[in-house]
Every structure is written in structure tokens, then in C-alpha cells.
Motif scaffolding. Structure first.
Motif, PDB file in Angstrom:
ATOM      1  N   THR A  28     117.089  41.192   4.864  1.00 44.45           N
ATOM      2  CA  THR A  28     116.983  39.606   4.266  1.00 44.45           C
ATOM      3  C   THR A  28     115.901  39.697   3.016  1.00 44.45           C
ATOM      4  O   THR A  28     115.235  40.705   2.509  1.00 44.45           O
ATOM      5  N   THR A  79     116.455  34.936   4.590  1.00 45.36           N
ATOM      6  CA  THR A  79     117.830  34.616   4.396  1.00 45.36           C
ATOM      7  C   THR A  79     118.610  36.061   4.368  1.00 45.36           C
ATOM      8  O   THR A  79     118.029  37.080   3.600  1.00 45.36           O
ATOM      9  N   ALA A  80     119.519  36.354   5.255  1.00 39.05           N
ATOM     10  CA  ALA A  80     120.150  37.612   5.285  1.00 39.05           C
ATOM     11  C   ALA A  80     121.212  37.603   4.172  1.00 39.05           C
ATOM     12  O   ALA A  80     121.865  36.484   3.662  1.00 39.05           O
ATOM     13  N   ASP A 118     112.928  44.780   7.580  1.00 43.04           N
ATOM     14  CA  ASP A 118     114.067  43.869   7.273  1.00 43.04           C
ATOM     15  C   ASP A 118     114.365  43.831   5.794  1.00 43.04           C
ATOM     16  O   ASP A 118     115.299  43.031   5.812  1.00 43.04           O
ATOM     17  N   GLN A 119     113.498  43.975   4.758  1.00 44.36           N
ATOM     18  CA  GLN A 119     113.846  43.729   3.594  1.00 44.36           C
ATOM     19  C   GLN A 119     114.031  44.997   2.836  1.00 44.36           C
ATOM     20  O   GLN A 119     113.575  46.122   3.068  1.00 44.36           O
TER      21      GLN A 119
END
Length: 203
Positions: free
Chosen positions: A101, A106-107, A164-165
Motif C-alpha cells: 500500500t 491504498t493498495a 504493508d508499504q
């Protein structure tokens, strides 16, 4: 330690098998067609299907870890392998980079203009990640490569981890070789540092 690798003949699977073998792990390389792929990293392959409960149950008997490095049916494979693992076998999923993301959550797969030719695998991997997260527990991990710059290259043994990033280098680029991705995944097999969650790697 015994590791079963589903999708062992793929670009990632081959490197994961080779890395695990180099560490002295006992590896069972699983492919769907042993006539096409009789050997991987010097090992004789075993016929199996990550979406077939009977096949998976037999292959996981006595295993310590299972790697899902298949090129399709990701959620079905995740469900089948996790069920057969039954909390006894650590499941490691070779995930998708497009599930990572931006800072706003936002993915990458949901960004406008995401390449249409990659939508099916990106969505499939996103569904698999959602399945793992809904499953909960600590008997799995999902390892995402960078969203774009992920290709065969050198094995340096170096990498950094994130959640997640994407992990970026000093120039702001998120990248890693398949070889160093395999290093990170095999490290996770032995250390279980990210059990029950997704993580990512980069230089």
C-alpha cells in the motif's frame, strides 16, 4: 527441518528450493508435472497439487514448513495447505507486490491505471492475503516482494523488512532480486519472525 515447496519449478520456487538446500534443510520440491520438471536445484521433484487436499495432506506428513509459490489459484492453495497444516506446519506464502500500500492505505492494485494484464494475478493474491488475515492465528506468513522491481539477479544476502508499504532504498526505489527474496523467505522459515502477518522486503 523439512520444507515442502509447492510450485518448485517456478522462477521463485526454484530459488527458494536452492536457498533452502544450501542451508542444509530437507526440501521436497513439488510440481504438478514431473515429466516437464524432473529436477529442481539438483533434487528429484515430487508430483503434487497445492489445491488437492489429499495430495497436500500426504506431502505435509512430517513436514515442518510449507511454501506456496504457485502461479495461480492462490486462495484455494492457501485454504488447502493451511487446512492440511492444522497448526503443525508453518505455511509461507509467496505473495504479490501489488497488495502493498501507499501511506494512505491504498493498495497498488487499486490505483487508477494499474496495468490490465496484471489485474488477475494481483487480485488473486489480494484475495489470498485477505483469506490469511481472516484466518488469524500464527501458523502462516505472507511475504510480498516490491510491487514493480522484482527480477532474477544476484544473491547478496542483504535485505530489509517492512510491513504493508514497500521498503525503499536511498534513491526511493523498492527493489529486490528473486535470490535475496529467497534468502528472506528461508530466514523466515527458521526464525518465524513474522508469524501471523504479512511482511515485505527490499534493499
Amino acid at each position: 527441518m523439512s520444507v515442502v515447496v509447492f510450485g518448485a519449478a517456478g522462477t521463485g520456487g526454484q530459488r527458494i528450493v536452492a536457498e533452502a538446500v544450501s542451508r542444509g534443510l530437507t526440501v521436497v520440491p513439488v510440481v504438478r508435472d514431473t515429466t516437464r520438471h524432473p529436477r529442481v536445484a539438483g533434487l528429484a521433484t515430487v508430483r503434487g497439487d497445492a489445491t488437492d487436499p489429499q495430495s497436500v495432506s500426504a506431502l505435509l506428513a512430517g513436514a515442518d514448513a510449507a511454501v506456496i509459490a504457485v502461479g495461480e489459484s492462490w486462495t484455494e492453495a492457501a485454504r488447502t495447505v493451511l487446512t492440511a497444516a492444522a497448526g503443525r506446519v508453518y505455511v509461507l506464502h509467496m505473495g504479490g507486490g501489488a497488495t502493498l500500500t501507499l501511506p494512505d492505505g491504498t493498495a497498488f492494485v487499486d490505483l487508477p491505471g494499474f496495468p490490465a494484464e496484471y489485474l488477475v494475478p494481483a487480485r488473486g493474491q489480494a484475495e489470498a492475503l485477505a483469506f490469511y488475515r481472516a484466518h488469524g492465528g500464527s501458523d502462516w506468513t505472507y511475504l510480498s516482494p516490491p510491487p514493480v522491481d522484482f527480477a532474477p539477479g544476484d544473491r547478496t544476502g542483504d535485505y530489509r523488512t517492512g510491513d504493508d508499504q514497500p521498503v525503499t532504498d536511498g534513491d526511493g526505489n523498492a527493489r529486490i532480486s528473486y535470490e535475496d527474496y529467497a534468502v528472506a523467505l528461508v530466514d523466515e522459515i527458521t526464525k518465524r519472525a513474522h508469524a501471523g502477518r504479512r511482511f515485505t522486503v527490499g534493499y
